[in-house]
Write an enzyme that holds these catalytic residues in place. Structure first.
Site, PDB file in Angstrom:
ATOM      1  N   ARG A 164      -6.142   8.770   8.078  1.00  0.00           N
ATOM      2  CA  ARG A 164      -6.791   7.738   7.282  1.00  0.00           C
ATOM      3  C   ARG A 164      -6.655   8.100   5.807  1.00  0.00           C
ATOM      4  O   ARG A 164      -6.308   9.224   5.461  1.00  0.00           O
ATOM      5  CB  ARG A 164      -8.303   7.636   7.620  1.00  0.00           C
ATOM      6  CG  ARG A 164      -8.650   7.254   9.041  1.00  0.00           C
ATOM      7  CD  ARG A 164      -8.001   6.028   9.576  1.00  0.00           C
ATOM      8  NE  ARG A 164      -8.115   4.804   8.809  1.00  0.00           N
ATOM      9  CZ  ARG A 164      -8.680   3.677   9.223  1.00  0.00           C
ATOM     10  NH1 ARG A 164      -9.211   3.611  10.436  1.00  0.00           N
ATOM     11  NH2 ARG A 164      -8.692   2.577   8.485  1.00  0.00           N
ATOM     12  N   GLN A 213       0.788  -1.244   0.000  1.00  0.00           N
ATOM     13  CA  GLN A 213       0.000   0.000   0.000  1.00  0.00           C
ATOM     14  C   GLN A 213       0.818   1.291   0.000  1.00  0.00           C
ATOM     15  O   GLN A 213       0.459   2.243  -0.682  1.00  0.00           O
ATOM     16  CB  GLN A 213      -0.920  -0.024   1.216  1.00  0.00           C
ATOM     17  CG  GLN A 213      -1.907   1.102   1.300  1.00  0.00           C
ATOM     18  CD  GLN A 213      -2.842   0.919   2.483  1.00  0.00           C
ATOM     19  OE1 GLN A 213      -3.800   0.156   2.411  1.00  0.00           O
ATOM     20  NE2 GLN A 213      -2.574   1.592   3.578  1.00  0.00           N
ATOM     21  N   LYS A 236      -4.900   5.428  15.166  1.00  0.00           N
ATOM     22  CA  LYS A 236      -5.877   6.160  14.352  1.00  0.00           C
ATOM     23  C   LYS A 236      -7.109   6.406  15.224  1.00  0.00           C
ATOM     24  O   LYS A 236      -7.715   5.436  15.717  1.00  0.00           O
ATOM     25  CB  LYS A 236      -6.287   5.316  13.157  1.00  0.00           C
ATOM     26  CG  LYS A 236      -5.182   5.075  12.119  1.00  0.00           C
ATOM     27  CD  LYS A 236      -5.610   3.943  11.188  1.00  0.00           C
ATOM     28  CE  LYS A 236      -4.798   3.874   9.917  1.00  0.00           C
ATOM     29  NZ  LYS A 236      -5.062   2.609   9.175  1.00  0.00           N
ATOM     30  N   GLU A 245      -3.817   9.100  -0.885  1.00  0.00           N
ATOM     31  CA  GLU A 245      -3.045   9.849   0.115  1.00  0.00           C
ATOM     32  C   GLU A 245      -2.010  10.759  -0.520  1.00  0.00           C
ATOM     33  O   GLU A 245      -1.108  11.257   0.147  1.00  0.00           O
ATOM     34  CB  GLU A 245      -2.374   8.875   1.092  1.00  0.00           C
ATOM     35  CG  GLU A 245      -3.392   8.065   1.875  1.00  0.00           C
ATOM     36  CD  GLU A 245      -2.784   7.320   3.043  1.00  0.00           C
ATOM     37  OE1 GLU A 245      -1.549   7.229   3.116  1.00  0.00           O
ATOM     38  OE2 GLU A 245      -3.556   6.843   3.890  1.00  0.00           O
ATOM     39  N   LYS A 283       2.163   9.803  10.618  1.00  0.00           N
ATOM     40  CA  LYS A 283       2.023   9.306   9.243  1.00  0.00           C
ATOM     41  C   LYS A 283       0.730   9.889   8.687  1.00  0.00           C
ATOM     42  O   LYS A 283      -0.352   9.549   9.161  1.00  0.00           O
ATOM     43  CB  LYS A 283       1.973   7.778   9.291  1.00  0.00           C
ATOM     44  CG  LYS A 283       1.714   7.103   7.968  1.00  0.00           C
ATOM     45  CD  LYS A 283       1.702   5.586   8.181  1.00  0.00           C
ATOM     46  CE  LYS A 283       1.258   4.846   6.955  1.00  0.00           C
ATOM     47  NZ  LYS A 283       0.062   4.024   7.186  1.00  0.00           N
TER      48      LYS A 283
END
Ligand code: PGA
Ligand code: ZN
Length: 458
Positions: free
Chosen positions: A393, A188, A364, A231, A415
């Protein structure tokens, strides 16, 4: 009559909540999400809930109206209604400054272990907006208020004083794959981690430079160096993880930086999403089916060939035996982050600590649903030498709360995605502001957090 929740010892300011209002707004993928406003005495706090794509099966429940044709079955109107008719009215008159008491009330009102009755998106919207309102009411910044809450959580959980706030080391998405970029790659995220930068501001400048060079390198090699995933990372059809990692290394060099000492690599394999019947199915790179032990071999090979310092979800959330193999093989060389494995859940992280797997946890807020529970998980991680990494997210918004949360808790790493798309930059920019406000470079530890604990040979 229900008893009012217990007041925290350290909460002296009383700011009684007067109004709670939710509405449906849109996230960075154009999908509906919950926004909440909390108001008292002319002060308002507002926050928007994020949403994942590569979600783990153990996450708190995101409530969507799947049978409603409004937004094609993705609407959050029921979650909004739950805020306006159940959660909101129940916290009117409570003290917004006492985050833990508010969160406790929200948890009780839902009453399920995974917030499936009222929806974790409904609960989290109220929890986050309450923190914003409390900061506004006290005329302090959000990071300052959150640090007070963090001190309370720390004192309750450990009896100790919390460490001061600090600006986190960013790990930044360069190449996207998996569910975030149409399956172009099996893994990913390929991330750049500027471990050698002396400050956050310098780290960010390095990263932007690398990102630009990477786009050019991809284009020159005939790959898509302009198309970006959810992202903001590039979404090239390079197919193999080795080729993707090689491009990032070359981009670091092209930016005039040293791979390994200035900037390391990170992976988010998100392997849960290609794990089926006990096998890891690598579709994009040719359809191989790997056992857990072959998957660990593949990751070990990548670590041997590239300056990789962090691997997230290298093994799937249901494969504890695979996690054992991965941990035994790579724990001294690499940060091994559990995302789908731990889902920011205190209990699952505790299980991981007891089983002695992984050495880091992704955090998260919407995987668990309240600020207090998120902080409890961060605390548990720090107290057991697991590195916590605060994370966005894939579905984000202009809401930058997690930047303040990372600073307030001194978690050490963040992140957020790449350095393109404003829902990402909202957080990077907030960290630039906080670095300036905090002075002394925001107590930035950068890559020092890995020193003495990870041994690298390349
Ligand atoms: P998600 O991706 O938000 O789609 O889950 C982020 C991640 O896996 O870290
Ligand atoms: Zn992940």
């Amino acid at each position: 009559m229900e008893q009012p929740p217990r007041q925290n010892r350290n909460v002296t300011n009383i700011m009684q909540i007067e109004r709670v209002l939710a509405r449906e707004v849109l996230d960075s993928r154009g999908r509906p999400t919950v926004e909440v406003e909390v108001t008292f005495g002319g002060h308002a706090g507002r926050s928007i809930v994020p949403s994942g794509a590569s979600t783990g099966q153990f996450e708190a429940w995101e409530l969507r109206d799947t049978t409603d044709h409004w937004y094609d079955g993705t609407s959050v109107r029921t979650a909004v209604k739950h805020v306006n008719e159940i959660l909101g009215p129940a916290i009117l008159g409570l003290n917004a400054v006492d985050q833990q008491a508010i969160d406790q009330r929200l948890i009780e009102l839902d009453g399920t272990p995974n917030k499936s009755r009222l929806g974790a998106n409904a609960v989290l919207g109220v929890s986050l907006a309450t923190a914003h309102a409390a900061a506004a009411g006290q005329r302090v910044r959000l990071d300052q208020h959150l640090h007070q809450v963090w001190r309370d959580v720390t004192r309750i959980q450990t009896g100790q004083e919390a460490a001061p706030p600090s600006i986190p080391l960013p790990m930044v998405n360069m190449i996207s794959g998996g569910l975030h970029a149409g399956g172009n790659l099996d893994f990913q995220d390929f991330l750049a981690i500027p471990v050698g930068a002396p400050t956050y501001r310098v780290a960010l400048e390095w990263i932007v430079r690398i990102y630009r060079h990477l786009g050019k390198l991809l284009n020159k090699a005939g790959f898509e160096g302009t198309l970006v995933g959810d992202e903001g990372g590039y979404g090239p059809h390079v197919t193999s993880p080795h080729a993707a990692a090689e491009f990032v290394v070359r981009a670091i060099e092209a930016a005039g930086l040293q791979p390994g000492s200035d900037v390391c690599l990170g992976l988010d394999v998100a392997s849960t999403h290609f794990y089926e019947n006990g096998r890891y199915r690598l579709i994009a790179s040719g359809g191989q089916e790997l056992t857990s032990s072959q998957m660990v071999d593949l990751l070990d090979d990548l670590v041997a060939k590239f300056p990789i310092i962090s691997i997230e979800d290298g093994i799937a959330d249901a494969d504890w035996d695979g996690w054992r193999l991965l941990t035994d093989r790579l724990r001294t060389k690499v940060q091994l982050i559990g995302d789908d494995l731990f889902v920011t859940n205190h209990q699952r992280l505790r299980e991981g600590i007891e089983k002695d797997v992984a050495n880091s946890v992704l955090v998260k807020v919407n995987q668990i649903g309240t600020i207090s529970e998120t902080m409890q998980t961060i605390r548990l991680a720090l107290d057991n030498n697991y590195w916590p990494v605060i994370s966005a997210r894939s579905g984000e918004t202009e809401d930058a709360t997690i930047a303040d949360l990372a600073v307030a808790t001194g978690a050490g790493q963040i992140k957020i995605g790449s350095v393109a798309r404003s829902e990402r930059l909202a957080k990077y920019n907030q960290l630039l502001r906080l670095e300036e406000y905090l002075g002394e470079q925001g107590n930035y530890q950068g890559g020092k957090i890995f020193e003495h604990r990870l041994k690298r040979t390349n």
